[in-house]
Design an enzyme around this catalytic site. Sequence first.
Site, PDB file in Angstrom:
ATOM      1  N   ARG A 180       2.791   0.909   0.608  1.00 32.74           N
ATOM      2  CA  ARG A 180       1.676   1.109   1.498  1.00 32.74           C
ATOM      3  C   ARG A 180       2.305   0.515   2.874  1.00 32.74           C
ATOM      4  O   ARG A 180       0.435  -0.413   3.474  1.00 32.74           O
ATOM      5  CB  ARG A 180       1.096  -0.668   1.194  1.00 32.74           C
ATOM      6  CG  ARG A 180       0.663  -0.551  -0.259  1.00 32.74           C
ATOM      7  CD  ARG A 180      -0.038   0.088  -1.194  1.00 32.74           C
ATOM      8  NE  ARG A 180      -0.662   0.348  -2.116  1.00 32.74           N
ATOM      9  CZ  ARG A 180       0.239   0.357  -3.355  1.00 32.74           C
ATOM     10  NH1 ARG A 180       0.965   1.432  -3.471  1.00 32.74           N
ATOM     11  NH2 ARG A 180      -0.147   0.428  -4.919  1.00 32.74           N
ATOM     12  N   SER A 254      -6.050  -3.865  -6.152  1.00 34.15           N
ATOM     13  CA  SER A 254      -5.526  -4.304  -4.687  1.00 34.15           C
ATOM     14  C   SER A 254      -5.891  -5.342  -3.937  1.00 34.15           C
ATOM     15  O   SER A 254      -5.349  -4.557  -2.817  1.00 34.15           O
ATOM     16  CB  SER A 254      -3.890  -4.522  -4.860  1.00 34.15           C
ATOM     17  OG  SER A 254      -3.447  -3.666  -6.211  1.00 34.15           O
ATOM     18  N   GLU A 350      -3.574  -6.203   1.322  1.00 32.53           N
ATOM     19  CA  GLU A 350      -3.573  -4.118   1.312  1.00 32.53           C
ATOM     20  C   GLU A 350      -4.528  -4.427   2.113  1.00 32.53           C
ATOM     21  O   GLU A 350      -4.695  -3.343   2.593  1.00 32.53           O
ATOM     22  CB  GLU A 350      -2.979  -4.219  -0.412  1.00 32.53           C
ATOM     23  CG  GLU A 350      -2.876  -2.818   0.100  1.00 32.53           C
ATOM     24  CD  GLU A 350      -2.994  -2.141  -1.824  1.00 32.53           C
ATOM     25  OE1 GLU A 350      -2.798  -1.981  -2.379  1.00 32.53           O
ATOM     26  OE2 GLU A 350      -3.921  -1.518  -1.456  1.00 32.53           O
TER      27      GLU A 350
HETATM   28  P1  FAD Z   1     -10.389   4.331   3.209  1.00 30.13           P
HETATM   29  O1  FAD Z   1     -10.852   2.228   2.730  1.00 30.13           O
HETATM   30  O2  FAD Z   1     -11.916   4.680   3.547  1.00 30.13           O
HETATM   31  O3  FAD Z   1      -9.768   3.455   4.482  1.00 30.13           O
HETATM   32  C1  FAD Z   1      -8.786   3.160   4.254  1.00 30.13           C
HETATM   33  C2  FAD Z   1      -8.267   2.978   5.764  1.00 30.13           C
HETATM   34  O4  FAD Z   1      -7.683   4.161   6.393  1.00 30.13           O
HETATM   35  C3  FAD Z   1      -9.442   2.477   7.000  1.00 30.13           C
HETATM   36  O5  FAD Z   1      -8.361   2.029   7.264  1.00 30.13           O
HETATM   37  C4  FAD Z   1      -9.720   3.688   7.119  1.00 30.13           C
HETATM   38  O6  FAD Z   1      -9.794   3.977   8.943  1.00 30.13           O
HETATM   39  C5  FAD Z   1      -8.130   5.218   7.619  1.00 30.13           C
HETATM   40  N1  FAD Z   1      -8.746   6.011   7.153  1.00 30.13           N
HETATM   41  C6  FAD Z   1      -9.698   6.739   6.199  1.00 30.13           C
HETATM   42  N2  FAD Z   1      -9.427   8.108   6.455  1.00 30.13           N
HETATM   43  C7  FAD Z   1      -8.518   8.155   7.918  1.00 30.13           C
HETATM   44  C8  FAD Z   1      -8.203   9.794   8.208  1.00 30.13           C
HETATM   45  N3  FAD Z   1      -8.974  10.645   7.816  1.00 30.13           N
HETATM   46  N4  FAD Z   1      -8.106   9.263   9.004  1.00 30.13           N
HETATM   47  C9  FAD Z   1      -7.370   8.385   9.083  1.00 30.13           C
HETATM   48  N5  FAD Z   1      -7.363   7.191   9.276  1.00 30.13           N
HETATM   49  C10 FAD Z   1      -8.259   7.058   8.324  1.00 30.13           C
HETATM   50  N6  FAD Z   1      -4.039   2.339  -3.222  1.00 30.13           N
HETATM   51  C11 FAD Z   1      -2.944   2.544  -3.974  1.00 30.13           C
HETATM   52  O7  FAD Z   1      -2.407   3.060  -3.198  1.00 30.13           O
HETATM   53  N7  FAD Z   1      -2.249   2.856  -5.592  1.00 30.13           N
HETATM   54  C12 FAD Z   1      -3.904   2.579  -6.618  1.00 30.13           C
HETATM   55  O8  FAD Z   1      -2.835   2.608  -7.506  1.00 30.13           O
HETATM   56  C13 FAD Z   1      -4.480   2.636  -6.006  1.00 30.13           C
HETATM   57  N8  FAD Z   1      -5.534   1.861  -7.039  1.00 30.13           N
HETATM   58  C14 FAD Z   1      -7.129   1.504  -6.406  1.00 30.13           C
HETATM   59  C15 FAD Z   1      -8.116   1.393  -7.198  1.00 30.13           C
HETATM   60  C16 FAD Z   1      -9.284   1.110  -7.764  1.00 30.13           C
HETATM   61  C17 FAD Z   1      -9.977   0.440  -8.073  1.00 30.13           C
HETATM   62  C18 FAD Z   1      -9.727   0.810  -5.891  1.00 30.13           C
HETATM   63  C19 FAD Z   1     -10.528   0.271  -5.449  1.00 30.13           C
HETATM   64  C20 FAD Z   1      -9.261   1.065  -4.608  1.00 30.13           C
HETATM   65  C21 FAD Z   1      -7.666   1.212  -4.937  1.00 30.13           C
HETATM   66  N9  FAD Z   1      -6.586   1.497  -4.414  1.00 30.13           N
HETATM   67  C22 FAD Z   1      -5.506   2.161  -3.887  1.00 30.13           C
HETATM   68  C23 FAD Z   1      -6.979   1.862  -2.542  1.00 30.13           C
HETATM   69  C24 FAD Z   1      -7.713   2.863  -2.516  1.00 30.13           C
HETATM   70  O9  FAD Z   1      -7.891   4.081  -3.173  1.00 30.13           O
HETATM   71  C25 FAD Z   1      -6.622   4.209  -1.470  1.00 30.13           C
HETATM   72  O10 FAD Z   1      -6.364   2.480  -0.688  1.00 30.13           O
HETATM   73  C26 FAD Z   1      -7.588   4.855  -0.728  1.00 30.13           C
HETATM   74  O11 FAD Z   1      -6.285   6.098  -0.275  1.00 30.13           O
HETATM   75  C27 FAD Z   1      -8.551   4.501   0.020  1.00 30.13           C
HETATM   76  O12 FAD Z   1      -8.877   6.046   0.710  1.00 30.13           O
HETATM   77  P2  FAD Z   1     -10.436   6.048   1.235  1.00 30.13           P
HETATM   78  O13 FAD Z   1     -10.867   6.859   1.225  1.00 30.13           O
HETATM   79  O14 FAD Z   1     -11.172   5.245   0.466  1.00 30.13           O
HETATM   80  O15 FAD Z   1      -9.730   4.599   2.419  1.00 30.13           O
HETATM   81  N1  EPU Z   2       0.839  -9.204 -13.842  1.00 35.57           N
HETATM   82  C1  EPU Z   2       0.460 -10.689 -15.349  1.00 35.57           C
HETATM   83  N2  EPU Z   2      -0.517 -10.279 -14.277  1.00 35.57           N
HETATM   84  C2  EPU Z   2      -1.921  -9.614 -14.012  1.00 35.57           C
HETATM   85  C3  EPU Z   2      -1.680  -8.826 -12.944  1.00 35.57           C
HETATM   86  C4  EPU Z   2      -0.339  -7.920 -13.787  1.00 35.57           C
HETATM   87  O1  EPU Z   2       1.071 -11.000 -15.256  1.00 35.57           O
HETATM   88  O2  EPU Z   2      -3.106 -10.404 -14.158  1.00 35.57           O
HETATM   89  C5  EPU Z   2       1.318  -8.141 -14.227  1.00 35.57           C
HETATM   90  C6  EPU Z   2       1.726  -7.136 -15.695  1.00 35.57           C
HETATM   91  O3  EPU Z   2       1.885  -7.616 -16.865  1.00 35.57           O
HETATM   92  C7  EPU Z   2       2.973  -6.543 -15.407  1.00 35.57           C
HETATM   93  C8  EPU Z   2       3.180  -6.298 -13.832  1.00 35.57           C
HETATM   94  O4  EPU Z   2       2.579  -7.728 -13.542  1.00 35.57           O
HETATM   95  O5  EPU Z   2       3.938  -7.570 -16.071  1.00 35.57           O
HETATM   96  C9  EPU Z   2       2.978  -4.780 -12.701  1.00 35.57           C
HETATM   97  O6  EPU Z   2       1.065  -5.090 -12.738  1.00 35.57           O
HETATM   98  P1  EPU Z   2       0.739  -3.751 -12.639  1.00 35.57           P
HETATM   99  O7  EPU Z   2       1.121  -2.691 -13.746  1.00 35.57           O
HETATM  100  O8  EPU Z   2      -0.872  -3.768 -13.110  1.00 35.57           O
HETATM  101  O9  EPU Z   2       0.709  -2.601 -11.517  1.00 35.57           O
HETATM  102  P2  EPU Z   2       0.966  -4.340 -10.115  1.00 35.57           P
HETATM  103  O10 EPU Z   2       1.750  -4.298  -9.700  1.00 35.57           O
HETATM  104  O11 EPU Z   2      -0.093  -5.677 -10.401  1.00 35.57           O
HETATM  105  C10 EPU Z   2       0.728  -2.480  -8.431  1.00 35.57           C
HETATM  106  C11 EPU Z   2       0.023  -1.715  -7.362  1.00 35.57           C
HETATM  107  C12 EPU Z   2      -0.688  -1.152  -8.209  1.00 35.57           C
HETATM  108  C13 EPU Z   2      -1.245   0.133  -8.606  1.00 35.57           C
HETATM  109  C14 EPU Z   2       0.238  -0.099  -9.704  1.00 35.57           C
HETATM  110  C15 EPU Z   2       0.301   1.035 -10.992  1.00 35.57           C
HETATM  111  C16 EPU Z   2       0.132  -2.425  -5.507  1.00 35.57           C
HETATM  112  C17 EPU Z   2      -0.583  -3.844  -4.446  1.00 35.57           C
HETATM  113  N3  EPU Z   2      -0.798  -2.636  -6.780  1.00 35.57           N
HETATM  114  O12 EPU Z   2      -0.221  -3.279  -9.345  1.00 35.57           O
HETATM  115  O13 EPU Z   2      -2.528  -0.325  -6.518  1.00 35.57           O
HETATM  116  O14 EPU Z   2      -1.761   0.845  -9.115  1.00 35.57           O
HETATM  117  O15 EPU Z   2       0.947  -1.265  -8.938  1.00 35.57           O
HETATM  118  O16 EPU Z   2       1.210   0.797 -10.165  1.00 35.57           O
HETATM  119  O17 EPU Z   2       1.997  -2.390  -5.365  1.00 35.57           O
HETATM  120  C18 EPU Z   2      -3.714  -0.850  -5.302  1.00 35.57           C
HETATM  121  O18 EPU Z   2      -3.176  -0.743  -4.384  1.00 35.57           O
HETATM  122  O19 EPU Z   2      -5.309  -0.716  -5.271  1.00 35.57           O
HETATM  123  C19 EPU Z   2      -3.520  -0.541  -6.503  1.00 35.57           C
HETATM  124  C20 EPU Z   2      -4.671  -0.953  -7.835  1.00 35.57           C
END
Ligand code: FAD
Ligand code: EPU
Length: 354
Positions: A180, A254, A350
Amino acid sequence: MVFDQFGYIFGPYLLHMKVLRQYPCLSLNTLGLRVDANFFVRVASIEELPGIRKFIRDRQVRYLILGGGSNVLFTGDYDGLILKVELRGIDEVVNYGPHVLIRVSAGEDWDGFVDHCVKRGWGGLENLSMIPGSVGAAPVQNIGAYGVEMKDCLECLEAYDMDQNRMITFSARECRFGYRDSIFKSTYGQRMLICSVTFRLRKEPMINISYGTIRQELERMQVKEPGIADVRKAVCTIRSSRLPDPLLLGNAGSFFKNPEVEEGVYNSLKSRFPAITAYPTERGTFKLAAGWLIEHCGWRGKRLGRAGVFDKQALVLVNYGGASASELLELAEKIKNDVKERFGVYLETEVNII
Ligand code: FAD
Ligand code: EPU
């Protein structure tokens, strides 16, 4: 809507830009916070960037680069200029041998791009299906999910240096990706506006189903020899069942990172809490599942005013409607304190606090 229209000379052209004033940001952030920005501009072509830079310098305003707004928390009205990146285009740069190099503009929707690749049989990004946001933001925190990080497929990227008024190409190594994290987050802040990202994808994909829940989902789907389309489908099913849809419930994914601890700390926690969930890293440390820690402090599904902890995934804070940034931050602070007190572990945010 009030706006300033201004033109500037770019080579032989006179370009016009529209900077809107007092712009409502509700639709620009998936947490659903009701804030306004002093100034707002859409970036639809690279040629506009020097003019926008000039606007920022002339008016001495701060600025924020924004994609889909799915990883930001606005603490209040934004006193500056929001640059909404809307650069579009997907180009095959090289399609030869086992790989395809594909350059994508920063304003493309991330999941739309993943879908584009999966439909053409280009493998590498399928585990990153359904992550909200734009392509340009993906390198900023090196998005990751289900055993894959974006860095695994990134060849290089192009960014506009807002300080120096020039385009710079960064190799994957120069981006200094971490969990991240990247040089854009850790060092440059808002200085580099990422304009396009080039990925190296495989025409004969290698499937990565090391993450337990994907294997379980594929078994449930009764798929024995999965292809990348099956992996994408499995990931989408898992995500839909665990994560809230921002269109229905405000959230930014997250809220905290999974904390990394030394082996000794992990062993001591494991002896006190045998069910604790953690994963070994390449560095010999352990990544603790923050969701587990938060849940075991009793926070899963809890509500504090209009903010709350999602009931299916404790790592996600949600806005039940009309929550303010301070309600969300107060909740986050309480969670951090409880986790620190019970497990001695510090949770790092995050989400980007603006
Ligand atoms: P923004 O929120 O618009 O910006 C995020 C940051 O990036 C800000 O600091 C902004 O200034 C900068 N930025 C944006 N665009 C640019 C650019 N073109 N050049 C330079 N800087 C820029 N993240 C994960 O890693 N894994 C996940 O599984 C994951 N699951 C998610 C699930 C949900 C339901 C949600 C709501 C979010 C999740 N995220 C996850 C977080 C998010 O989706 C990512 O961080 C994504 O890359 C953000 O994209 P954005 O365009 O919305 O960025
Ligand atoms: N868990 C719990 N309780 C909870 C949530 C999770 O016990 O309420 C346990 C689950 O049972 C599992 C473990 O934690 O054993 C991991 O859970 P999960 O697979 O949902 O992944 P996570 O570690 O909670 C991370 C990323 C997610 C990404 C998933 C899948 C971070 C901060 N988050 O979550 O990214 O989608 O793995 O790879 O690393 C994001 O960055 O916004 C994001 C959603």
